[in-house]
Write an enzyme that holds these catalytic residues in place. Structure first.
Site, PDB file in Angstrom:
ATOM      1  N   PRO A   2       0.816  -1.208   0.000  1.00  0.00           N
ATOM      2  CG  PRO A   2      -0.470  -1.412   1.905  1.00  0.00           C
ATOM      3  CD  PRO A   2       0.735  -1.943   1.256  1.00  0.00           C
ATOM      4  CD  GLU A   3       4.112   2.209  -3.652  1.00  0.00           C
ATOM      5  OE1 GLU A   3       4.347   3.227  -4.303  1.00  0.00           O
ATOM      6  OE2 GLU A   3       4.536   1.085  -3.988  1.00  0.00           O
ATOM      7  CE  LYS A  57       4.522   5.023   0.855  1.00  0.00           C
ATOM      8  NZ  LYS A  57       5.760   4.228   0.772  1.00  0.00           N
ATOM      9  NE  ARG A 128       6.952  -9.742   5.617  1.00  0.00           N
ATOM     10  CZ  ARG A 128       7.956  -9.443   4.809  1.00  0.00           C
ATOM     11  NH1 ARG A 128       7.735  -9.328   3.517  1.00  0.00           N
ATOM     12  NH2 ARG A 128       9.153  -9.258   5.272  1.00  0.00           N
ATOM     13  NE  ARG A 278      12.642  -1.271  -1.121  1.00  0.00           N
ATOM     14  CZ  ARG A 278      11.727  -0.378  -0.759  1.00  0.00           C
ATOM     15  NH1 ARG A 278      12.088   0.799  -0.320  1.00  0.00           N
ATOM     16  NH2 ARG A 278      10.460  -0.680  -0.813  1.00  0.00           N
TER      17      ARG A 278
END
Length: 288
Positions: A2-3, A57, A128, A278
């Site tokens: 989710p951004e 966010k 997580r 990344r």
DNA sequence: AATTATGTTGCGGT
DNA sequence: AACCGCAACATAAT
């Protein structure tokens, strides 16, 4: 992941259904999610939801007649809010791979469930356990806000200021765009997409970018995130909206996860490398 | 079956 | 202040 567009999708879905609703009970299944706050359920029970804001966010919930209590929620990588109706009869299961059967809640990844006064539930799922929901006072809420830089989806994004700040950095442009204090809301997906649209390689050094290039990046970051919000965000791995549905921007991704496929502009194969630690996707021909 | 990649943020260290 | 590396986790893929 989710951004900004995914979190905004969640916010706009939750606001109309939660505003004015009173929390009748709270069940905590995993204490880490609520920062081990022993009073979490006690404090929220009986509180009435009012506004839901988003900064970067981060979601900020406020409550009716409560000027010194806010609930901050961060989805991090795998956090999900689900809004479901109280079950009166047992429903048949869904069979879709991606969408969540909302009648099967709470489940093993549900960390917190809020019971509402209109026979609905709000569930927070997070596989997580990086995400959190925590209660803070006004001062802490304002401190949290200050962490975030301006958002490129906003009309008055300060482009000149952004250009100045970016060009002082020695890192790659990818690393800079992931810095939430510099520009808020971008994550790994939208950084790659914005840089593709701006025709800039993720490995470019910030101080070697022209003013025009930096301005273009800011503009394209805004464009890509506005378009994504319009279609409910991107579902790449885990993101689901509050009714268990997927985001439709996934179909419009040009580079993220597209390694090996041909660039839609020049037909060169999209490359995947590692930048700023990344996974990073780009077109070696279009992006220079 | 052990190892690795995944990705957001915050922290300690440089 | 800027920057880097790593930790916090669970799971799927290798």
């Amino acid at each position: 992941m989710p951004e900004l567009p995914e979190v905004e999708t969640v916010r706009t879905q939750l606001l109309p259904v939660l505003k004015g609703r009173t929390i009748t009970s709270v069940e905590v299944f995993h204490s880490k999610t609520i920062d081990h706050n022993a009073e979490f359920a006690n404090i929220l029970t009986g509180k009435t939801m009012s506004t839901i804001e988003r900064v970067g966010k981060l979601l900020i919930f406020s409550f009716l007649h409560e000027r010194d209590l806010y609930m901050l929620a961060h989805l991090k990588m795998t956090g999900q809010f689900f809004y479901s109706q109280q079950q009166t009869v047992t429903a048949g299961g869904g069979h879709s791979i991606h969408t969540q059967d909302i009648t099967d809640l709470p489940n093993k990844h549900t960390r917190v469930t809020f019971e509402l006064d209109d026979r609905h539930y709000l569930h927070f799922n997070d596989m997580r356990l990086f995400g959190y929901i925590k209660l803070v006072d006004e001062k802490q809420m304002n401190t949290a806000r200050k962490h975030f830089g301006p958002e490129p989806i906003h009309k008055d994004f300060p482009v000149e200021d952004f250009v100045q700040k970016i060009r002082k950095r020695k890192t790659t442009v990818k690393a800079a765009l992931l810095d939430q204090t510099l520009i808020a809301g971008l994550g790994n997906i939208y950084v790659d997409e914005a840089l593709f649209k701006a025709k800039i390689r993720p490995t470019r050094r910030c101080y070697r970018l022209s003013k025009r290039e930096v301005a273009t990046i800011a503009h394209q970051a805004g464009e890509v995130m506005r378009q994504s919000i319009h279609v409910g965000g991107t579902t790449f791995q885990h993101f689901l909206n509050t009714t268990g549905g997927t985001g439709n921007y996934t179909d419009q991704l040009k580079v993220f996860g597209k390694q090996g496929t041909l660039c839609q502009i020049c037909a060169t194969p999209i490359q995947k490398t590692k930048v700023a630690g990344r996974g990073t996707h780009y077109c070696p021909h279009c992006q220079t």
